[in-house]
Write a protein that holds these residues in place. Sequence first.
Motif, PDB file in Angstrom:
ATOM      1  N   TYR A  65       0.796  -1.220   0.000  1.00  0.00           N
ATOM      2  CA  TYR A  65       0.000   0.000   0.000  1.00  0.00           C
ATOM      3  C   TYR A  65       0.835   1.280   0.000  1.00  0.00           C
ATOM      4  CZ  TYR A  65      -3.885  -3.130   0.951  1.00  0.00           C
ATOM      5  OH  TYR A  65      -4.816  -4.149   0.869  1.00  0.00           O
ATOM      6  N   GLY A  66       2.143   1.133  -0.131  1.00  0.00           N
ATOM      7  CA  GLY A  66       2.999   2.301  -0.311  1.00  0.00           C
ATOM      8  C   GLY A  66       3.761   2.777   0.903  1.00  0.00           C
ATOM      9  N   LYS A 105      -7.842  -4.030  -3.025  1.00  0.00           N
ATOM     10  CA  LYS A 105      -7.755  -2.585  -3.245  1.00  0.00           C
ATOM     11  C   LYS A 105      -6.319  -2.065  -3.160  1.00  0.00           C
ATOM     12  CE  LYS A 105     -12.449  -1.461  -1.741  1.00  0.00           C
ATOM     13  NZ  LYS A 105     -12.940  -2.832  -1.871  1.00  0.00           N
ATOM     14  N   VAL A 106      -5.392  -2.855  -3.725  1.00  0.00           N
ATOM     15  CA  VAL A 106      -3.986  -2.464  -3.770  1.00  0.00           C
ATOM     16  C   VAL A 106      -3.782  -1.510  -4.951  1.00  0.00           C
ATOM     17  CG1 VAL A 106      -1.618  -3.276  -4.093  1.00  0.00           C
ATOM     18  CG2 VAL A 106      -3.247  -4.624  -2.738  1.00  0.00           C
ATOM     19  N   PRO A 107      -3.181  -0.352  -4.723  1.00  0.00           N
ATOM     20  CA  PRO A 107      -2.957   0.596  -5.829  1.00  0.00           C
ATOM     21  C   PRO A 107      -2.123  -0.035  -6.938  1.00  0.00           C
ATOM     22  CG  PRO A 107      -2.518   1.620  -3.704  1.00  0.00           C
ATOM     23  CD  PRO A 107      -2.693   0.156  -3.446  1.00  0.00           C
ATOM     24  N   LYS A 108      -2.488   0.220  -8.181  1.00  0.00           N
ATOM     25  CA  LYS A 108      -1.749  -0.315  -9.320  1.00  0.00           C
ATOM     26  C   LYS A 108      -0.425   0.431  -9.465  1.00  0.00           C
ATOM     27  CE  LYS A 108      -5.686  -2.004 -11.990  1.00  0.00           C
ATOM     28  NZ  LYS A 108      -6.390  -1.980 -13.298  1.00  0.00           N
ATOM     29  N   LYS A 109       0.614  -0.308  -9.834  1.00  0.00           N
ATOM     30  CA  LYS A 109       1.947   0.276  -9.933  1.00  0.00           C
ATOM     31  C   LYS A 109       2.439   0.378 -11.371  1.00  0.00           C
ATOM     32  CE  LYS A 109       3.182  -1.559  -5.386  1.00  0.00           C
ATOM     33  NZ  LYS A 109       1.859  -2.153  -5.127  1.00  0.00           N
ATOM     34  N   ASP A 110       1.823  -0.339 -12.293  1.00  0.00           N
ATOM     35  CA  ASP A 110       2.279  -0.327 -13.679  1.00  0.00           C
ATOM     36  C   ASP A 110       1.974   1.007 -14.340  1.00  0.00           C
ATOM     37  OD1 ASP A 110       3.059  -2.921 -13.346  1.00  0.00           O
ATOM     38  OD2 ASP A 110       1.193  -3.777 -14.136  1.00  0.00           O
ATOM     39  N   GLY A 111       2.892   1.444 -15.193  1.00  0.00           N
ATOM     40  CA  GLY A 111       2.668   2.651 -15.969  1.00  0.00           C
ATOM     41  C   GLY A 111       3.082   3.935 -15.285  1.00  0.00           C
ATOM     42  N   ASN A 112       3.542   3.849 -14.052  1.00  0.00           N
ATOM     43  CA  ASN A 112       3.984   5.037 -13.329  1.00  0.00           C
ATOM     44  C   ASN A 112       5.397   5.406 -13.788  1.00  0.00           C
ATOM     45  OD1 ASN A 112       4.728   7.024 -11.529  1.00  0.00           O
ATOM     46  ND2 ASN A 112       3.934   5.937  -9.730  1.00  0.00           N
ATOM     47  N   GLY A 133      13.289  -3.973   2.896  1.00  0.00           N
ATOM     48  CA  GLY A 133      12.100  -3.437   3.544  1.00  0.00           C
ATOM     49  C   GLY A 133      10.865  -4.234   3.194  1.00  0.00           C
ATOM     50  N   PHE A 134       9.974  -4.429   4.181  1.00  0.00           N
ATOM     51  CA  PHE A 134       8.777  -5.232   3.939  1.00  0.00           C
ATOM     52  C   PHE A 134       7.763  -5.000   5.050  1.00  0.00           C
ATOM     53  CE2 PHE A 134      12.561  -7.597   5.243  1.00  0.00           C
ATOM     54  CZ  PHE A 134      12.287  -7.848   6.582  1.00  0.00           C
ATOM     55  N   PRO A 135       6.485  -5.221   4.739  1.00  0.00           N
ATOM     56  CA  PRO A 135       5.455  -5.182   5.782  1.00  0.00           C
ATOM     57  C   PRO A 135       5.440  -6.484   6.559  1.00  0.00           C
ATOM     58  CG  PRO A 135       4.466  -5.632   3.641  1.00  0.00           C
ATOM     59  CD  PRO A 135       5.926  -5.399   3.390  1.00  0.00           C
ATOM     60  N   THR A 230      -4.270   3.836   5.763  1.00  0.00           N
ATOM     61  CA  THR A 230      -4.451   5.210   5.303  1.00  0.00           C
ATOM     62  C   THR A 230      -3.533   6.185   6.043  1.00  0.00           C
ATOM     63  OG1 THR A 230      -6.237   5.648   6.889  1.00  0.00           O
ATOM     64  CG2 THR A 230      -6.866   4.760   4.726  1.00  0.00           C
ATOM     65  N   ARG A 231      -2.920   5.750   7.158  1.00  0.00           N
ATOM     66  CA  ARG A 231      -2.051   6.652   7.914  1.00  0.00           C
ATOM     67  C   ARG A 231      -0.772   6.929   7.136  1.00  0.00           C
ATOM     68  NH1 ARG A 231       2.405   6.235  11.293  1.00  0.00           N
ATOM     69  NH2 ARG A 231       2.546   7.890  12.862  1.00  0.00           N
ATOM     70  N   LYS A 232      -0.352   8.175   7.120  1.00  0.00           N
ATOM     71  CA  LYS A 232       0.887   8.580   6.467  1.00  0.00           C
ATOM     72  C   LYS A 232       2.034   8.539   7.475  1.00  0.00           C
ATOM     73  CE  LYS A 232      -1.246   9.594   2.629  1.00  0.00           C
ATOM     74  NZ  LYS A 232      -1.078   8.751   1.424  1.00  0.00           N
TER      75      LYS A 232
END
Length: 268
Positions: A65-66, A105-112, A133-135, A230-232
């Motif tokens: 999730y970033g 609901k994982v944000p797509k990463k392709d095309g960025n 790094g990993f969750p 959602t927390r930054k």
Amino acid sequence: MGKGGGCVPSKNRPPKGVSDQDLQNPESDGPVSDQNQTQTTQTNPIDHAIAQRQLRVFIVFYSMYGHVEVLARRIKKGVDSIDGVEGFLYRVPETLSSEVLEQMKVPKKDGNADEVPVILAERLVEADGLLFGFPTRYGSMAAQMKAFFDSTGQLWREQRLAGVPAGFFVSTGTQGGGQETTAWTAITQLAHHGMLYVPIGYTFGAGMFEMDSLRGGSPYGAGVLSGDCTRKPSETELALAEHQGKYMAGIVKRFAQPSFRAPGLGLD
């Protein structure tokens, strides 16, 4: 006869039985051989290459999730701030299908345009230092990162990563979700490869003792609390990540010195 009553040998005449040739000073009187002259000016080609090239720290991560990626980019900033060392960002391959990721609901990463490239295990040998790094998943690394480590079997058989400094940074959903155990349980991967685990300890100073707000991170490495995803990351968490990048870069520079690569130390 000298003033003291004894005989003083002439400085210009050798004692009896000693020839002029025997008294030659090999450093000034005798000819200097080409072999000695070469040894004086010769430079170890390995040490010269280390001094010339930019040292590399690979920051290899999985981020669903970033949150881990945000830490990774801040770590790279810390690495790049140290003269002679450069950080490189890499993502490990995804193991879940696009259908499952969409349901999660994982944000797509392709095309960025700013997308981080995927790395294969064999490229790890190009790094002078590694930060993974990993969750967390139930107190240990996510399956995607474990799958990546499982793909390093050939490197393990040849011990290609032995002696390489390495460390971890993590994300968890809550304070008690594995900020320490996620890194702790990952140390086994480094041990089997013979890599050198580099925790940050309490080198971050006062920031390690803050109690006024939520903060991820531990002596094992930087960390972020993601909450409900959602927390930054807080500025303290980001500053700790940048510190870890600087710290690892400094360690890599120390291990790149000739004294650490002497024969018999297993690091050459």
